[in-house]
Design an enzyme around this catalytic site. Sequence first.
Site, PDB file in Angstrom:
ATOM      1  N   ARG A 379       0.794  -1.129   0.088  1.00 11.19           N
ATOM      2  CA  ARG A 379       0.050  -0.087   0.114  1.00 11.19           C
ATOM      3  C   ARG A 379       0.897   1.188  -0.102  1.00 11.19           C
ATOM      4  NH1 ARG A 379      -5.066  -2.024   1.162  1.00 11.19           N
ATOM      5  NH2 ARG A 379      -5.268  -3.720   2.720  1.00 11.19           N
ATOM      6  N   ARG A 409      -6.284  -5.136  -0.774  1.00 10.85           N
ATOM      7  CA  ARG A 409      -7.599  -4.838  -0.683  1.00 10.85           C
ATOM      8  C   ARG A 409      -7.715  -3.425  -0.849  1.00 10.85           C
ATOM      9  NH1 ARG A 409      -9.528  -8.088   3.015  1.00 10.85           N
ATOM     10  NH2 ARG A 409      -9.788  -9.895   1.654  1.00 10.85           N
ATOM     11  N   HIS A 439       3.544  -9.378   0.716  1.00 10.24           N
ATOM     12  CA  HIS A 439       2.983  -8.322   1.837  1.00 10.24           C
ATOM     13  C   HIS A 439       4.405  -8.229   2.811  1.00 10.24           C
ATOM     14  CE1 HIS A 439       1.229  -7.447   6.073  1.00 10.24           C
ATOM     15  NE2 HIS A 439       0.369  -6.921   5.182  1.00 10.24           N
ATOM     16  N   TYR A 472       0.424   5.286  12.027  1.00  7.16           N
ATOM     17  CA  TYR A 472       0.656   3.696  12.549  1.00  7.16           C
ATOM     18  C   TYR A 472       1.895   3.946  13.354  1.00  7.16           C
ATOM     19  CZ  TYR A 472      -3.070   2.094   9.213  1.00  7.16           C
ATOM     20  OH  TYR A 472      -4.246   1.868   8.591  1.00  7.16           O
ATOM     21  N   ARG A 568      -3.432  -5.970  19.005  1.00  4.58           N
ATOM     22  CA  ARG A 568      -4.314  -4.899  18.976  1.00  4.58           C
ATOM     23  C   ARG A 568      -5.789  -5.312  18.469  1.00  4.58           C
ATOM     24  NH1 ARG A 568      -3.223  -2.502  13.957  1.00  4.58           N
ATOM     25  NH2 ARG A 568      -4.989  -3.262  13.304  1.00  4.58           N
ATOM     26  N   HIS A 596       0.877  -1.057  15.156  1.00  7.80           N
ATOM     27  CA  HIS A 596       0.852  -1.892  14.027  1.00  7.80           C
ATOM     28  C   HIS A 596       2.141  -2.755  13.869  1.00  7.80           C
ATOM     29  CE1 HIS A 596       1.010  -2.558   9.574  1.00  7.80           C
ATOM     30  NE2 HIS A 596      -0.265  -2.555   9.643  1.00  7.80           N
TER      31      HIS A 596
END
Length: 713
Positions: A379, A409, A439, A472, A568, A596
């Site tokens: 992302r 996504r 990822h 984050y 989290r 994160h």
Amino acid sequence: MLDMVQAAEQIDRPEGARYFNRELSWLAFNRRVLEESTNAAHPLLERLRFLSISGNNLDEFFMVRVAGLKGQQLQNVDELSVDGLTVAQQLAAISEDADQLTDAQDEIWLDLQRDLAATGIHVLGAQDVPDDQVDWLHAHFRDQIFPVLTPQALDPAHPFPFIPNQGLALIFNLRRLSDGEEIRELVMVPSTLPRFVRLPGEEANYIAMEHLLRRFSDVVFPGYAVRGAAAFRIIRDSDIEVEEEAEDLVRYFRTAIMRRRRGRVIRLELEEGTPADLEDLLKRELGGSENLISEMTGFLGIGALEALVDEDRPDLKFTPYSPRFPERIREYDGDCFAAIRAKDIIVHHPYETFDVVLAFLRQAAADPDVVAIKQTLYRAGKQPTVIRALCDAAEAGKSVTAVVELKARFDEEQNLLWASQLERSGVQVVYGFIDWKTHAKVSMVVRREGGLNRTYCHFGTGNYHPITARIYTDLSYFTADPRAGRDAAQMFNYITGYVEPQKLEMLILSPKGLRSGLTDLIDAEIAHARAGQKSGIWAKMNSLVDPRIIEKLYEASAAGVPVELIIRGICCLRPGVPGLSDNIRVKSVVGRFLEHSRIWAFGAGKALPNDRAKLFISSADWMPRNFDRRVEYMLPIETPTVHDQVLDQVMVANLIDNEQSWELRPDGSYVRLQAGSKPFNLHRYFMTNPSLSGRGAALDQGNSVPTLSLGRR
């Protein structure tokens, strides 16, 4: 409110279930987010922001998770969840929990609305507009809004129109004044229009678009009287499943994105008091028998309240925070490569600026000695900073490879745009595996030094996304360790050419070895405990779902290994159950920043802090998808100073936080920790202390982190 939150989490589960349900655990997480909107320690507009975040979160949950369950139900899939629930049972429990959650959102919005009014920020109803502003609002509606609206009659000649995902619309029962004929009309609120109009004046008066449509229905429907009207909103299935036989991934995703906009309706939100005939019509036209229907008592689309947070009221927001640039880089006059060559660097976002990552890439792009750059992009957001650096490098003649993940996504469309721009600049763009997502967050730069090549690497726990890096909490690790460079090169070759890595020296990668590597580390702690040695597992991540890893943690608990988990979001493990998980403690941190980073520590049979635990950072959570369907990395932190910074500061601060932490109980409820006589706020600590890579004493001497000691606290 806390009692309501706890009560909502009491759900029926099969007797002796070893796991919590994944979907209901996520809803419990969103309740913790929602609870922050009632936290008096937060400024008022920040509380409103938390409310809007909980609404947006819930929308996405329905678009993806509930949509997946509905798909299974329609295909008669009878597979049970890990906690023993059928698809129908899960959907029923989700519907009940989601309705309770939306009711809580509505109650909180009413409270916040009153509090906002007391500060001069008013959200008006259709008939609440001050007399001296009616003329302005009428003219604004006529000139700026009415031309964009397209009312549509609903009759045999005009079938029910398509309503897009998250679409808001109003449906009217009208009577013509001239002859009494009745007609039904529908008006979509175009996404190009703002949800709120701010009226002129010193007081901040806002009115929602649906109330404007009601107020000025005579402008839209001259010559008609309104007999009844209702607003409604829909959520559609927005997931994209990649078909293995897809021949061209780019073409497939371009088509799939268009198809997603017309996905099956999953949730229909109706305004309270919707006339029965209009409700029946909407259910019939939007597949009411196949989707979840909720009658909303308050605002439709809570996420849209985020627009009000933009009001220029700094007194009602968090004090602005400016992240620090790492001192280590400054000491080398901004030369990232020189600083990394001298010693590995750990950077803690958002307390230390993401600009250091951008500086690393920009320097690589401009440096004539750099011969190659390889970069993963999961992302990247809409800001072009990272993309521009890669394009500049390629245009300067360097070999640049970008692994762009099309399957990220809701970022698929943006990633397609970036991929096109990168290719135009000469970047070699690779889309990775068809059935796996890439990822891992890794960047490597190959630089010619003294006639030889040296590889510099950046390993991140978060995305290369300049915006989310401000909110984050993540770690960036820079190293010139040749072992890490060789491993990173193998990882990229695996993604670009399917060449399986051989004899990795530092990295452990999924989907081939991450689960087994993690299992081996847990087994080692079990062996230490059984041998009477020191043991301990301390892990921080976003979600814990994988049943095999959970069972291994249960085994560790039974052997006497103290397990401290900071999860989290979703946690399917049941902590503190006698005979099952006595030695496992789970907490969740929710606050100003979104936790994160993924950090894992294992006692390694040593007495801390004199000896060193095995410490790792990772891009992965402990979920089946991360182990089996994604390319992820797990990297040991061996540099002593970096090891101590991550373990003794970041991990300890997360563990001892008692101002924004919740403890997970064996029954599935989350209980907010009480600060007591020694309050400690994790986020405040790092905002008021030097950076991990910095020098000097703490700025906030009264809020220091005690020495680490793995084990039961």
